[in-house]
Design a protein around this motif. Structure first.
Motif, PDB file in Angstrom:
ATOM      1  N   GLY A   1       6.364   2.634  14.699  1.00  9.22           N
ATOM      2  CA  GLY A   1       7.233   1.467  15.039  1.00  9.22           C
ATOM      3  C   GLY A   1       6.470   0.010  15.008  1.00  9.22           C
ATOM      4  N   ALA A   2       6.159  -0.794  15.963  1.00 11.80           N
ATOM      5  CA  ALA A   2       5.073  -1.049  15.575  1.00 11.80           C
ATOM      6  C   ALA A   2       4.354  -1.493  14.470  1.00 11.80           C
ATOM      7  N   PHE A   3       4.150  -0.836  13.297  1.00 12.13           N
ATOM      8  CA  PHE A   3       3.638  -0.569  11.954  1.00 12.13           C
ATOM      9  C   PHE A   3       4.648  -1.387  10.460  1.00 12.13           C
ATOM     10  N   TYR A   4       5.602   0.054  11.270  1.00 10.06           N
ATOM     11  CA  TYR A   4       5.959  -0.629   9.572  1.00 10.06           C
ATOM     12  C   TYR A   4       7.421  -1.443  10.123  1.00 10.06           C
ATOM     13  N   ILE A   5       7.373  -1.655  11.358  1.00 13.50           N
ATOM     14  CA  ILE A   5       8.875  -2.369  11.527  1.00 13.50           C
ATOM     15  C   ILE A   5       7.992  -3.803  12.351  1.00 13.50           C
ATOM     16  N   SER A   6       7.646  -4.341  13.197  1.00 17.51           N
ATOM     17  CA  SER A   6       7.206  -5.203  13.488  1.00 17.51           C
ATOM     18  C   SER A   6       6.303  -4.835  15.447  1.00 17.51           C
ATOM     19  N   PRO A   7       5.754  -5.318  14.853  1.00 19.66           N
ATOM     20  CA  PRO A   7       4.590  -5.142  16.573  1.00 19.66           C
ATOM     21  C   PRO A   7       5.419  -6.035  17.820  1.00 19.66           C
ATOM     22  N   ASP A   8       6.484  -6.884  17.335  1.00 22.55           N
ATOM     23  CA  ASP A   8       7.504  -7.699  18.143  1.00 22.55           C
ATOM     24  C   ASP A   8       8.100  -6.586  19.453  1.00 22.55           C
ATOM     25  N   TYR A   9       8.769  -5.611  18.858  1.00 21.82           N
ATOM     26  CA  TYR A   9       9.595  -4.383  19.423  1.00 21.82           C
ATOM     27  C   TYR A   9       8.416  -3.177  19.404  1.00 21.82           C
ATOM     28  N   LYS A  10       7.175  -2.799  19.985  1.00 19.35           N
ATOM     29  CA  LYS A  10       6.410  -1.739  20.158  1.00 19.35           C
ATOM     30  C   LYS A  10       7.389  -1.846  21.766  1.00 19.35           C
ATOM     31  N   ASP A  11       7.490  -2.695  22.342  1.00 19.25           N
ATOM     32  CA  ASP A  11       8.011  -2.053  24.003  1.00 19.25           C
ATOM     33  C   ASP A  11       9.179  -1.795  23.728  1.00 19.25           C
ATOM     34  N   ILE A  12      10.105  -2.441  23.294  1.00 19.13           N
ATOM     35  CA  ILE A  12      11.872  -1.921  22.749  1.00 19.13           C
ATOM     36  C   ILE A  12      11.927  -0.588  22.415  1.00 19.13           C
ATOM     37  N   ILE A  13      10.799  -0.209  21.379  1.00 23.28           N
ATOM     38  CA  ILE A  13      11.639   1.024  21.172  1.00 23.28           C
ATOM     39  C   ILE A  13      11.262   2.637  22.284  1.00 23.28           C
ATOM     40  N   ALA A  14      10.438   2.018  23.148  1.00 27.96           N
ATOM     41  CA  ALA A  14      10.666   3.336  23.642  1.00 27.96           C
ATOM     42  C   ALA A  14      11.621   3.878  24.555  1.00 27.96           C
ATOM     43  N   PHE A  15      12.502   2.570  24.942  1.00 23.36           N
ATOM     44  CA  PHE A  15      13.395   2.285  25.406  1.00 23.36           C
ATOM     45  C   PHE A  15      14.633   2.486  24.575  1.00 23.36           C
ATOM     46  N   ALA A  16      15.039   1.891  23.380  1.00 24.62           N
ATOM     47  CA  ALA A  16      15.738   2.542  22.435  1.00 24.62           C
ATOM     48  C   ALA A  16      15.886   3.877  21.649  1.00 24.62           C
ATOM     49  N   LEU A  17      14.600   5.092  21.700  1.00 21.94           N
ATOM     50  CA  LEU A  17      14.301   6.375  21.876  1.00 21.94           C
ATOM     51  C   LEU A  17      15.048   6.942  22.975  1.00 21.94           C
ATOM     52  N   LEU A  18      14.492   6.822  24.236  1.00 23.76           N
ATOM     53  CA  LEU A  18      15.179   7.018  25.080  1.00 23.76           C
ATOM     54  C   LEU A  18      16.227   7.470  25.090  1.00 23.76           C
ATOM     55  N   VAL A  19      17.251   6.221  24.660  1.00 23.43           N
ATOM     56  CA  VAL A  19      19.301   5.848  24.715  1.00 23.43           C
ATOM     57  C   VAL A  19      19.002   7.013  23.649  1.00 23.43           C
ATOM     58  N   VAL A  20      18.515   7.115  22.579  1.00 30.16           N
ATOM     59  CA  VAL A  20      19.176   8.006  21.634  1.00 30.16           C
ATOM     60  C   VAL A  20      18.774   9.339  21.788  1.00 30.16           C
ATOM     61  N   ILE A  21      17.660   9.942  22.658  1.00 28.83           N
ATOM     62  CA  ILE A  21      17.432  11.754  22.511  1.00 28.83           C
ATOM     63  C   ILE A  21      18.734  11.408  23.755  1.00 28.83           C
ATOM     64  N   LEU A  22      18.652  10.983  24.949  1.00 27.46           N
ATOM     65  CA  LEU A  22      19.110  11.446  26.198  1.00 27.46           C
ATOM     66  C   LEU A  22      21.387  11.087  25.828  1.00 27.46           C
ATOM     67  N   SER A  23      21.189  10.803  24.760  1.00 26.85           N
ATOM     68  CA  SER A  23      22.599  10.628  24.086  1.00 26.85           C
ATOM     69  C   SER A  23      23.089  12.201  23.732  1.00 26.85           C
ATOM     70  N   LEU A  24      21.719  12.677  22.894  1.00 23.58           N
ATOM     71  CA  LEU A  24      21.933  13.727  22.385  1.00 23.58           C
ATOM     72  C   LEU A  24      22.034  15.227  23.118  1.00 23.58           C
ATOM     73  N   ARG A  25      20.595  14.940  24.397  1.00 19.40           N
ATOM     74  CA  ARG A  25      20.369  15.397  25.237  1.00 19.40           C
ATOM     75  C   ARG A  25      20.010  14.982  26.860  1.00 19.40           C
TER      76      ARG A  25
END
Length: 287
Positions: free
Chosen positions: A253-277
């Motif tokens: 995510g930091a490489f292909y999107i932006s390093p500014d969002y590196k620490d946000i990606i983990a929490f966004a991924l948590l929301v997505v996965i827990l919404s499905l499981r």
């Protein structure tokens, strides 16, 4: 391909560190069933202990790591005896408040001794190696090898030894384990000691490429909580898989999107996965 390989290496590095921290956290949760917010302070204490042993006492890197592991294991056992054990029959909120108090106490102690300045742990592994046409720092390769080697050792300990089996039994059924003669106090101290060792080793491995400061455990422990929720509360395989998922997500995510969002990606991924499981990836607890 070289850039892709570099992101894979970065993902394995981050995933290995996150998994080690999350493993210690999930083992303690399996025993107490209360999130240990002080685990981030154990991580910080391990980094400072290794830094002091290497820079002030002149020990080599690996001796510093071993010394830090022993020191943090002792701190963790003392925390269990003096802070968590007296609250064993109290509501879970009391454990959480006590853990936060312990976190603040250890951070204040580190700042009083070493100050608020940033430090970096020197490492003898400063070389670069070529793998398949791509370059890789030796320090990162060492982190990956040591982290996953420790995970394998922990798995064998839990599966193949009597002491490891008592931890699993206590996590699965505390009262049942006590009825068959397992000492819950001994298991609790052993579990906290293991969690301290894992936190100290993770901090010492990562310190040469990261800064050491009193609040360094905040972001790491926050992501460790994301990992154990993602993998399933109390699940050892979930902590490992969740750590790798977060590590790779941050790296790519930091490489292909932006390093500014590196620490946000983990929490966004948590929301997505827990919404499905919602129950997490693994649902059978510590195994």
């Amino acid at each position: 391909m070289e850039l892709f390989f570099q992101q894979v290496l970065n993902g394995l590095t981050l995933g290995g560190i996150y998994s080690l921290v999350a493993l210690g956290l999930t083992l303690v949760y399996g025993i107490l069933h209360v999130p240990n917010f002080a685990h981030g302070a154990f991580y910080m204490a391990g980094a400072y202990a290794a830094f002091w042993l290497v820079t002030a006492q002149g020990f080599n890197y690996w001796v510093g790591m071993a010394g830090a592991a022993v020191a943090v294991a002792l701190i963790a056992v003392l925390a269990e005896r003096l802070v968590f054990h007296p609250l064993r029959d109290a509501p879970g909120l009391h454990h959480m408040i006590a853990a936060i108090g312990l976190l603040l106490f250890l951070e204040a102690g580190a700042q009083a001794v070493w100050g608020a300045d940033f430090h970096r742990l020197p490492t003898p592994y400063t070389g670069i190696v070529e793998i398949g046409g791509a370059t890789a720092p030796v320090q990162r390769l060492m982190i990956v090898g040591a982290a996953f080697g420790l995970m394998v050792a922990l798995h064998l300990f839990l599966k193949k030894t009597v002491m490891g089996s008592t931890i699993i039994a206590m996590a699965q059924n505390r009262q049942g384990a006590a009825l068959v003669g397992i000492d819950p106090n001994r298991v609790a101290m052993l579990t906290f000691a293991i969690s301290g060792v894992l936190a100290a080793v993770a901090a010492t491995l990562y310190a040469p490429i990261n800064l050491i400061y009193p609040a360094m455990g905040h972001l790491v422990i926050t992501k460790a909580f994301v990992i154990i929720i993602l993998g399933g509360m109390g699940s050892v395989p979930g902590a490992i898989v969740g750590g790798l998922i977060i590590g790779f997500a941050e790296s790519f995510g930091a490489f292909y999107i932006s390093p500014d969002y590196k620490d946000i990606i983990a929490f966004a991924l948590l929301v997505v996965i827990l919404s499905l499981r919602p129950e997490g990836l693994f649902t059978k607890g510590v195994r």
